[in-house]
Design a protein around this motif. Sequence first.
Motif, PDB file in Angstrom:
ATOM      1  N   LYS A 128      -5.753  -1.355   9.973  1.00  7.85           N
ATOM      2  CA  LYS A 128      -4.311  -1.109  10.109  1.00  7.85           C
ATOM      3  C   LYS A 128      -4.002   0.051  11.060  1.00  7.85           C
ATOM      4  O   LYS A 128      -2.927   0.070  11.670  1.00  7.85           O
ATOM      5  N   ARG A 147       2.344  -6.819   8.230  1.00  9.31           N
ATOM      6  CA  ARG A 147       2.389  -5.655   7.333  1.00  9.31           C
ATOM      7  C   ARG A 147       3.760  -5.002   7.341  1.00  9.31           C
ATOM      8  O   ARG A 147       4.102  -4.255   6.412  1.00  9.31           O
ATOM      9  N   GLU A 152      -3.364  -3.956   1.979  1.00 12.27           N
ATOM     10  CA  GLU A 152      -4.457  -3.118   2.463  1.00 12.27           C
ATOM     11  C   GLU A 152      -5.264  -3.863   3.514  1.00 12.27           C
ATOM     12  O   GLU A 152      -5.630  -5.034   3.338  1.00 12.27           O
ATOM     13  N   TRP A 153      -5.516  -3.136   4.615  1.00 12.02           N
ATOM     14  CA  TRP A 153      -6.259  -3.724   5.734  1.00 12.02           C
ATOM     15  C   TRP A 153      -7.020  -2.616   6.439  1.00 12.02           C
ATOM     16  O   TRP A 153      -6.434  -1.590   6.824  1.00 12.02           O
ATOM     17  N   ASP A 154      -8.308  -2.808   6.625  1.00 11.40           N
ATOM     18  CA  ASP A 154      -9.151  -1.756   7.186  1.00 11.40           C
ATOM     19  C   ASP A 154      -8.767  -1.404   8.616  1.00 11.40           C
ATOM     20  O   ASP A 154      -8.960  -0.253   9.052  1.00 11.40           O
TER      21      ASP A 154
END
Length: 217
Positions: free
Chosen positions: A212, A202, A208-210
């Motif tokens: 993160k 990233r 988008e990543w839950d």
Amino acid sequence: QLSSQQQANVLEAAPFRMLLRRLTRTCGSCTSVLARRPDALLGSRRTFATPTKLDDDMWMDATRVAKRASDFQSMVMASNWQDYFLLVQELPMWEAELERLEAVAEPFGHIEGVGDRMKYISEMMDVLYQVEDVKDHLNEVMEEAGRSTGIAGTGVMSADGVDNIEEHAQAAAKRYEELIAEHPQFKTKIDSVLGVGLAQFRQKYHFEWDKKHEFFY
């Protein structure tokens, strides 16, 4: 009077007698035994002995197998799976030890403390291979994307970039979630390798990543 056989023996031993006389001039004490027995050089058999180390695997019982499996599990789990150089050095030796361990543990698979331990080790190695494969893929994508800008971002010697980098990121994030669901007892190791790898990814490319916020990158 000598028989024909005795005469043949004397003639056959004559060259060795001459050799013994020459040796006696320089080392008479060393050849005293051979001087009395010249036939010892005429093809007589000599014994040979050598120490032989018996393999420890031949004397394994259930207790020793369980201890060996426990030591192997601790060694692999305590290592840093994110260290690529360590895995290059250690993984071949781990695989060789696992192969021998599976062979000696097979007769004791029904015994508590051996069979369940070997199942845990098998799952552990399976998780190790999977997280390393996905992490290596992310590293290759980042390297390929970095080459698209050339040397120091000047465009000199630039290479083709990665057009579908979003698909790679989402596929890796999905696989991360699947591994956590399939192997919850290895969540810590999965996070230390693949979770950290996604967080580093990233930094190069925003997606988008839950999870993160679980990693400080």
